[in-house]
Design an enzyme around this catalytic site. Sequence first.
Site, short mmCIF file in Angstrom:
data_model
loop_
_atom_site.label_atom_id
_atom_site.label_comp_id
_atom_site.label_asym_id
_atom_site.label_seq_id
_atom_site.Cartn_x
_atom_site.Cartn_y
_atom_site.Cartn_z
CD GLU A 54 -0.16 -4.25 1.70
OE1 GLU A 54 0.29 -5.41 1.83
OE2 GLU A 54 0.48 -3.21 1.99
CG HIS A 109 2.86 -1.94 4.45
ND1 HIS A 109 2.27 -3.17 4.26
CD2 HIS A 109 3.35 -1.97 5.71
CE1 HIS A 109 2.41 -3.91 5.34
NE2 HIS A 109 3.05 -3.20 6.24
CG ASP A 134 -2.25 1.89 5.69
OD1 ASP A 134 -1.93 1.07 6.56
OD2 ASP A 134 -2.64 1.56 4.54
CG ASP A 167 -5.20 -5.23 5.23
OD1 ASP A 167 -6.03 -4.31 5.28
OD2 ASP A 167 -3.98 -5.02 5.44
CG HIS A 195 -3.75 -2.11 9.01
ND1 HIS A 195 -3.98 -3.04 8.01
CD2 HIS A 195 -3.34 -2.81 10.10
CE1 HIS A 195 -3.70 -4.25 8.48
NE2 HIS A 195 -3.32 -4.15 9.75
CG HIS A 235 -2.28 0.65 0.88
ND1 HIS A 235 -3.39 0.49 1.66
CD2 HIS A 235 -2.66 1.48 -0.13
CE1 HIS A 235 -4.40 1.18 1.15
NE2 HIS A 235 -3.98 1.80 0.08
CG ASP A 273 -5.89 -0.36 4.91
OD1 ASP A 273 -5.68 -1.36 5.62
OD2 ASP A 273 -4.99 0.21 4.26
CG ASP A 305 -4.70 -3.09 2.46
OD1 ASP A 305 -4.85 -4.33 2.39
OD2 ASP A 305 -3.74 -2.55 3.04
#
Length: 306
Positions: free
Chosen positions: A275, A144, A131, A232, A129, A100, A127, A230
């Site tokens: 990702e 990332h 980030d 995830d 996260h 990412h 996402d 992303d």
Amino acid sequence: MTTNRCLTLIGAPTDVGASVLGASMGPDALRIAGIAGALRGRGLQVSDLGNLPGPGNPQAPASGGWRHLPEVTAWCQAVHVATAGVLQAGALPLLMGGDHSLAIGSISAVAAHCRASGRRLKVLWLDAHADANTPASSPSGNLHGMPVACLLGQGPQQLVELGGAAPVLSARQITQIGVRSVDPLEKQFVNRQGIVVHDMRAIDEQGMRAVVQQALADVDEHTHLHVSFDLDCLDPSVAPGVGTPVRGGPTYREMQLCMEMLADSGALASLDLVELNPALDTRNQTAELAVDLLESLFGKSTLVRP
């Protein structure tokens, strides 16, 4: 769905910004899953630039608060140039990552394009996260985990100023959906910046429909919508092929609804898909799921809808 019917695939096969090896195989896994054919099936004119060249992964330890800064910078510069070229040609760029950190390159190019064309930019960050770490707050130094902070002007100078103008984004231009893993100092940064975050509690309490409606409330015909997806973000029970899985993410149906609502907005103009880690996947099922979701993002529905 988007009115731009020309789409260009950009492969960025690198995991230099990530904590786990394997995302470098993501672009080819998406090709194996039939990404180009599926999008042509949605009526799009699809071209593929192939995989961009870039440095390998030195697998070096963190230094100065980050890992692999020269390599991440080189990859982001390559992505920036490729994305800018696709936008200049009047097509929709679809970045296939890779990790990412590459979004620093794609979004800096999109922001420059919007400034030049007088369009308003809105970024949706899907996402697990936030980030939004900085070199001072990151536990690992993996870049990332820092692209949002870099785009907001907080990070290594090479990345913060990648697109010329800095910061690339203001906090009001980005909305995050699906977040459920944020480091302690990162939480403070997100709060100080005023980033709008629809975390998993918001999705649980309000439902995906209400969350996406809120995220799109300021999107109109003058908006360039960039989606940075992303994989995830999804629950790892349906998307195991990612390097940093976090339990408790959106289900398949919740993410399908999100994609369909984004398609209905008609504002999608650029996209990151990042990702994907085939080394951790099961028979390429996460890549196939990603292609399935992309079809919905570009207008596939159960019934004919206006």
